[in-house]
Design an enzyme around this catalytic site. Sequence first.
Site, PDB file in Angstrom:
ATOM      1  N   LYS A   9       0.842  -1.198   0.000  1.00 56.31           N
ATOM      2  CA  LYS A   9       0.000   0.000   0.000  1.00 56.31           C
ATOM      3  C   LYS A   9       0.885   1.259   0.000  1.00 56.31           C
ATOM      4  O   LYS A   9       2.109   1.171   0.239  1.00 56.31           O
ATOM      5  CB  LYS A   9      -0.927  -0.044   1.214  1.00 56.31           C
ATOM      6  CG  LYS A   9      -1.933  -1.222   1.167  1.00 56.31           C
ATOM      7  CD  LYS A   9      -2.770  -1.279   2.437  1.00 56.31           C
ATOM      8  CE  LYS A   9      -3.808  -2.389   2.390  1.00 56.31           C
ATOM      9  NZ  LYS A   9      -4.564  -2.492   3.663  1.00 56.31           N
ATOM     10  N   TYR A  49     -11.934  -3.086  -3.503  1.00 56.62           N
ATOM     11  CA  TYR A  49     -12.484  -3.235  -2.151  1.00 56.62           C
ATOM     12  C   TYR A  49     -14.019  -3.283  -2.137  1.00 56.62           C
ATOM     13  O   TYR A  49     -14.634  -2.965  -1.123  1.00 56.62           O
ATOM     14  CB  TYR A  49     -11.984  -2.099  -1.253  1.00 56.62           C
ATOM     15  CG  TYR A  49     -10.578  -2.324  -0.723  1.00 56.62           C
ATOM     16  CD1 TYR A  49     -10.266  -3.448   0.051  1.00 56.62           C
ATOM     17  CD2 TYR A  49      -9.557  -1.413  -0.958  1.00 56.62           C
ATOM     18  CE1 TYR A  49      -8.987  -3.657   0.549  1.00 56.62           C
ATOM     19  CE2 TYR A  49      -8.267  -1.616  -0.462  1.00 56.62           C
ATOM     20  CZ  TYR A  49      -8.004  -2.746   0.292  1.00 56.62           C
ATOM     21  OH  TYR A  49      -6.731  -2.949   0.802  1.00 56.62           O
ATOM     22  N   ASN A 112      -1.832   0.001   7.361  1.00 55.64           N
ATOM     23  CA  ASN A 112      -1.276  -1.322   7.689  1.00 55.64           C
ATOM     24  C   ASN A 112      -0.447  -1.953   6.561  1.00 55.64           C
ATOM     25  O   ASN A 112      -0.306  -3.159   6.485  1.00 55.64           O
ATOM     26  CB  ASN A 112      -2.376  -2.256   8.206  1.00 55.64           C
ATOM     27  CG  ASN A 112      -3.450  -2.544   7.179  1.00 55.64           C
ATOM     28  OD1 ASN A 112      -3.403  -2.021   6.071  1.00 55.64           O
ATOM     29  ND2 ASN A 112      -4.395  -3.387   7.546  1.00 55.64           N
ATOM     30  N   HIS A 115      -1.643  -5.491   1.491  1.00 54.81           N
ATOM     31  CA  HIS A 115      -2.864  -6.268   1.248  1.00 54.81           C
ATOM     32  C   HIS A 115      -2.481  -7.676   0.799  1.00 54.81           C
ATOM     33  O   HIS A 115      -1.513  -7.840   0.051  1.00 54.81           O
ATOM     34  CB  HIS A 115      -3.701  -5.615   0.138  1.00 54.81           C
ATOM     35  CG  HIS A 115      -4.774  -6.530  -0.407  1.00 54.81           C
ATOM     36  ND1 HIS A 115      -6.018  -6.646   0.172  1.00 54.81           N
ATOM     37  CD2 HIS A 115      -4.759  -7.401  -1.449  1.00 54.81           C
ATOM     38  CE1 HIS A 115      -6.720  -7.550  -0.509  1.00 54.81           C
ATOM     39  NE2 HIS A 115      -5.990  -8.022  -1.497  1.00 54.81           N
ATOM     40  N   GLU A 126      -8.897 -11.058  -7.800  1.00 50.15           N
ATOM     41  CA  GLU A 126      -8.006  -9.896  -7.683  1.00 50.15           C
ATOM     42  C   GLU A 126      -6.907  -9.931  -8.744  1.00 50.15           C
ATOM     43  O   GLU A 126      -6.561  -8.901  -9.327  1.00 50.15           O
ATOM     44  CB  GLU A 126      -7.428  -9.836  -6.267  1.00 50.15           C
ATOM     45  CG  GLU A 126      -8.488  -9.492  -5.228  1.00 50.15           C
ATOM     46  CD  GLU A 126      -8.043  -9.665  -3.778  1.00 50.15           C
ATOM     47  OE1 GLU A 126      -8.873  -9.417  -2.885  1.00 50.15           O
ATOM     48  OE2 GLU A 126      -6.881 -10.046  -3.530  1.00 50.15           O
TER      49      GLU A 126
HETATM   50  P1  IDP Z   1      -7.249  -7.343   5.407  1.00 55.96           P
HETATM   51  O1  IDP Z   1      -6.493  -6.267   4.659  1.00 55.96           O
HETATM   52  O2  IDP Z   1      -6.436  -7.874   6.561  1.00 55.96           O
HETATM   53  O3  IDP Z   1      -7.774  -8.432   4.513  1.00 55.96           O
HETATM   54  P2  IDP Z   1      -9.983  -6.331   5.515  1.00 55.96           P
HETATM   55  O4  IDP Z   1     -10.954  -6.625   6.601  1.00 55.96           O
HETATM   56  O5  IDP Z   1     -10.178  -6.990   4.187  1.00 55.96           O
HETATM   57  O6  IDP Z   1      -8.510  -6.634   6.095  1.00 55.96           O
HETATM   58  O7  IDP Z   1      -9.954  -4.752   5.332  1.00 55.96           O
HETATM   59  C1  IDP Z   1      -9.285  -4.171   4.235  1.00 55.96           C
HETATM   60  C2  IDP Z   1      -8.485  -2.994   4.717  1.00 55.96           C
HETATM   61  O8  IDP Z   1      -9.379  -2.006   5.216  1.00 55.96           O
HETATM   62  C3  IDP Z   1      -7.544  -3.260   5.891  1.00 55.96           C
HETATM   63  O9  IDP Z   1      -6.315  -3.833   5.500  1.00 55.96           O
HETATM   64  C4  IDP Z   1      -7.371  -1.876   6.461  1.00 55.96           C
HETATM   65  O10 IDP Z   1      -6.426  -1.111   5.700  1.00 55.96           O
HETATM   66  C5  IDP Z   1      -8.755  -1.290   6.257  1.00 55.96           C
HETATM   67  N1  IDP Z   1      -9.562  -1.413   7.476  1.00 55.96           N
HETATM   68  C6  IDP Z   1     -10.114  -2.542   7.979  1.00 55.96           C
HETATM   69  N2  IDP Z   1     -10.784  -2.302   9.123  1.00 55.96           N
HETATM   70  C7  IDP Z   1     -10.658  -0.962   9.337  1.00 55.96           C
HETATM   71  C8  IDP Z   1     -11.143  -0.082  10.360  1.00 55.96           C
HETATM   72  O11 IDP Z   1     -11.813  -0.485  11.309  1.00 55.96           O
HETATM   73  N3  IDP Z   1     -10.804   1.236  10.229  1.00 55.96           N
HETATM   74  C9  IDP Z   1     -10.061   1.716   9.201  1.00 55.96           C
HETATM   75  N4  IDP Z   1      -9.581   0.916   8.213  1.00 55.96           N
HETATM   76  C10 IDP Z   1      -9.881  -0.391   8.277  1.00 55.96           C
HETATM   77 MG    MG Z   2      -9.186  -8.322   3.023  1.00 56.74          MG
END
Ligand code: IDP
Ligand code: MG
Length: 149
Positions: A9, A49, A112, A115, A126
């Site tokens: 990212k 997304y 974070n 992805h 994807e």
């Molecule tokens: P993942 O990336 O671990 O698969 P997902 O639940 O698919 O997690 O969520 C996609 C992305 O959305 C996360 O990596 C993070 O960057 C963002 N995200 C998920 N939950 C939150 C939240 O509660 N607040 C802000 N961003 C979030």
């Molecule tokens: Mg995810």
Amino acid sequence: MEQTFIMIKPDGVQRGLIGDIISRFEKKGYYLKGMKFMNVDKSFAQQHYADLSAQPFFAKLVDYIISGPVVAMVWEGKDVVLTGRRIIGATRPWEAAPGTIRGDHAVEVSRNVIHGSDSVENGKKEIALWFPGGLAEWKSNLHPWIYEN
Ligand code: IDP
Ligand code: MG
């Protein structure tokens, strides 16, 4: 063999983590099958997304993904989807174990770093979205030293 879609990212790119991240997948024994350094636009990020479009953080997530260039990759290998998620660590960095990418390099869930596809099926979707032109064909000469078959 199984494939997964991995994306560094914008925060991972800006913070100079590209080499560290690629190195972890490479050293594990996975094969890089596709890689692009690119900016994505809003509608593309929304498509990637789409499953999260009802989430309250969706708009911010999309703005984050389009805030700078990303590294889009396809990695191949045995159980690479699940093992890739383990290498990445938990979504919320404070829950990610030390030694994982997010455990070592991230603090906020909204920053974070990386992805990774969460299932083989989503990985296929994807990869088709990000690499419509297909992937590189190659096999490492080290294959028999990493895999029994
Ligand atoms: P993942 O990336 O671990 O698969 P997902 O639940 O698919 O997690 O969520 C996609 C992305 O959305 C996360 O990596 C993070 O960057 C963002 N995200 C998920 N939950 C939150 C939240 O509660 N607040 C802000 N961003 C979030
Ligand atoms: Mg995810």
